[in-house]
Design a protein around this motif. Sequence first.
Motif, mmCIF file in Angstrom:
data_model
loop_
_atom_site.group_PDB
_atom_site.id
_atom_site.type_symbol
_atom_site.label_atom_id
_atom_site.label_comp_id
_atom_site.label_asym_id
_atom_site.label_seq_id
_atom_site.Cartn_x
_atom_site.Cartn_y
_atom_site.Cartn_z
ATOM 1 N N TRP A 194 0.828 -1.203 0.000
ATOM 2 C CA TRP A 194 0.000 0.000 0.000
ATOM 3 C C TRP A 194 0.863 1.254 0.000
ATOM 4 N N SER A 195 0.306 2.334 -0.516
ATOM 5 C CA SER A 195 0.910 3.660 -0.688
ATOM 6 C C SER A 195 2.028 3.607 -1.718
ATOM 7 N N SER A 196 2.512 4.785 -2.136
ATOM 8 C CA SER A 196 3.595 4.844 -3.123
ATOM 9 C C SER A 196 4.901 4.337 -2.535
ATOM 10 N N ASP A 197 4.945 4.110 -1.215
ATOM 11 C CA ASP A 197 6.112 3.495 -0.576
ATOM 12 C C ASP A 197 6.106 1.966 -0.686
ATOM 13 N N ASN A 198 5.002 1.416 -1.244
ATOM 14 C CA ASN A 198 4.872 -0.044 -1.408
ATOM 15 C C ASN A 198 5.158 -0.792 -0.100
ATOM 16 N N ILE A 199 4.405 -0.432 0.930
ATOM 17 C CA ILE A 199 4.593 -1.006 2.264
ATOM 18 C C ILE A 199 3.888 -2.362 2.347
ATOM 19 N N SER A 200 4.595 -3.358 2.835
ATOM 20 C CA SER A 200 4.021 -4.707 2.921
ATOM 21 C C SER A 200 3.437 -5.014 4.298
ATOM 22 N N ILE A 201 3.880 -4.306 5.331
ATOM 23 C CA ILE A 201 3.361 -4.531 6.683
ATOM 24 C C ILE A 201 1.952 -3.964 6.805
ATOM 25 N N ASN A 202 1.034 -4.738 7.387
ATOM 26 C CA ASN A 202 -0.348 -4.284 7.563
ATOM 27 C C ASN A 202 -0.949 -4.981 8.777
ATOM 28 N N TRP A 203 -2.224 -4.700 9.030
ATOM 29 C CA TRP A 203 -2.878 -5.249 10.223
ATOM 30 C C TRP A 203 -3.097 -6.757 10.153
ATOM 31 N N LYS A 204 -2.963 -7.338 8.971
ATOM 32 C CA LYS A 204 -3.137 -8.783 8.837
ATOM 33 C C LYS A 204 -1.820 -9.491 8.494
ATOM 34 N N SER A 205 -0.681 -8.811 8.637
ATOM 35 C CA SER A 205 0.608 -9.419 8.326
ATOM 36 C C SER A 205 0.846 -10.669 9.178
ATOM 37 N N THR A 206 1.439 -11.678 8.562
ATOM 38 C CA THR A 206 1.758 -12.911 9.285
ATOM 39 C C THR A 206 2.664 -12.626 10.469
ATOM 40 N N GLN A 207 3.650 -11.726 10.262
ATOM 41 C CA GLN A 207 4.583 -11.392 11.349
ATOM 42 C C GLN A 207 3.850 -10.799 12.545
ATOM 43 N N LEU A 208 2.869 -9.946 12.257
ATOM 44 C CA LEU A 208 2.106 -9.321 13.342
ATOM 45 C C LEU A 208 1.243 -10.363 14.051
ATOM 46 N N GLN A 209 0.644 -11.262 13.283
ATOM 47 C CA GLN A 209 -0.168 -12.321 13.887
ATOM 48 C C GLN A 209 0.685 -13.166 14.842
ATOM 49 N N GLU A 210 1.878 -13.525 14.371
ATOM 50 C CA GLU A 210 2.762 -14.351 15.201
ATOM 51 C C GLU A 210 3.192 -13.605 16.450
ATOM 52 N N TRP A 211 3.484 -12.321 16.295
ATOM 53 C CA TRP A 211 3.849 -11.499 17.453
ATOM 54 C C TRP A 211 2.683 -11.448 18.443
#
Length: 436
Positions: free
Chosen positions: A204-221
């Motif tokens: 998302w955004s022109s920065d092409n950010i991959s981290i979001n509220w449903k990211s696997t990394q966040l879920q695991e954390w």
Amino acid sequence: MNKFKFIKQLLDNEKFNTSQKERFLSLVSKELETTNKLEVGLINDVKEIKETLGLDKKTMTEDVVNSVTQKLDIEKIELDIKKCDNINKTTNDIKIDYNSIHQINEDKMSSVKKNEELKYLSPQGLRAFLIDYNQDPILKYTCHQIDDIDVVNQLIQEEEMKVYEINKHQERISLAFVSLLKKHKINKKIYSLINTYLNGNGTWSSDNISINWKSTQLQEWGDVNKKMVPHPGLNLSNSYKSRGFQFDYFKSNITGKKVKTFSQLVIHFKNLFHIRADNSLKDLIEYRNLKKWNDKVEFQIDNDSFWTNIELFTDVDKLLQAYDNIITMILDLVNEFNLPKPQIKISFIEEGDYVELSIHHRNTVFKKTMNNLINRIGESHTALIKKLVNGLCDLHIKADFDNNQYAHINLWDGEERKQTPIAKFEGVQHILLFKQ
């Protein structure tokens, strides 16, 4: 036999001339208008007829396709909105379809009359949506850090959790977003950006950010750090003795700042839609100029004419792209006519109900007559309006049109374009207007 295969078979008959085929299709179109139940394969059948016959887009076949397409869209929307209203809140995979929330598919609407002039979109729709998003009791904490344990306890109580769980918080966020979309019609690109930030599936955004509220990394954390929100403010962070969820940093192309915690990420997301003192347009433009334009342009930006305390809800990323577009147009003109290095004054002020961003090329004159600009605004300005300005802000121009002619022209504001004579004026000024 399927009735649409029967229609196709009749139209394949070589004894049918073009005029007869069009009259027959006219009858088919009228019949479809009264049809209450349409088969799922209808669109494919009609398109197959069209492709087989090779008929021009202006024939009755196009009317049939558009009529049927819109009927199916509306039926699908009604069905999907009912589904949204009955989402099982224990499900961890809430799907949100933009076309199901709104009243008709934008892409198909634009194909109904491809040669139709661009329709004016009021910027007020975007502003109203962003304000409501920022004030929603659930969604506001996707663009603000949580720094109060009472907020956490309220989430626990409302979701009937024993302790804070990020999965249940995510589900509540998705439901709140669906609810807000039903109240507002927003640009599909804005929807896509926010939906990806909240629900994943891409960048998302022109920065092409991959981290979001449903990211696997966040879920695991979250599975390891129950009781803890991923984006604590300073007080809550001290209480947790943790900075929340962290990831490999990225440096924003928009702000130039590093982002490496989820607390910083939600503020970065907020900055994409909210100009204010700690996210001033002056800082953003000066960073932009440093990266792209300072060696090509002589800028004048002073505190008296560029206010840093203005609050504005808008698409900040698109606004900066529009700014780049106008600077590029100026430099193209300089190169084409071998003009001196452009002197450009940038101002950002509030006057009455409007916020005004001005990009004033001072050492030039407009290269078209006033009437020419009104009747044919040209490819560059048309592209600027179509891709960036429409739905973002209104666009006006004040200019020296040479030969002692000076005027203000409302290039794009939903009103009939006209010229208003003004006193002697220096250069060409693009004005982006935002109603508060």
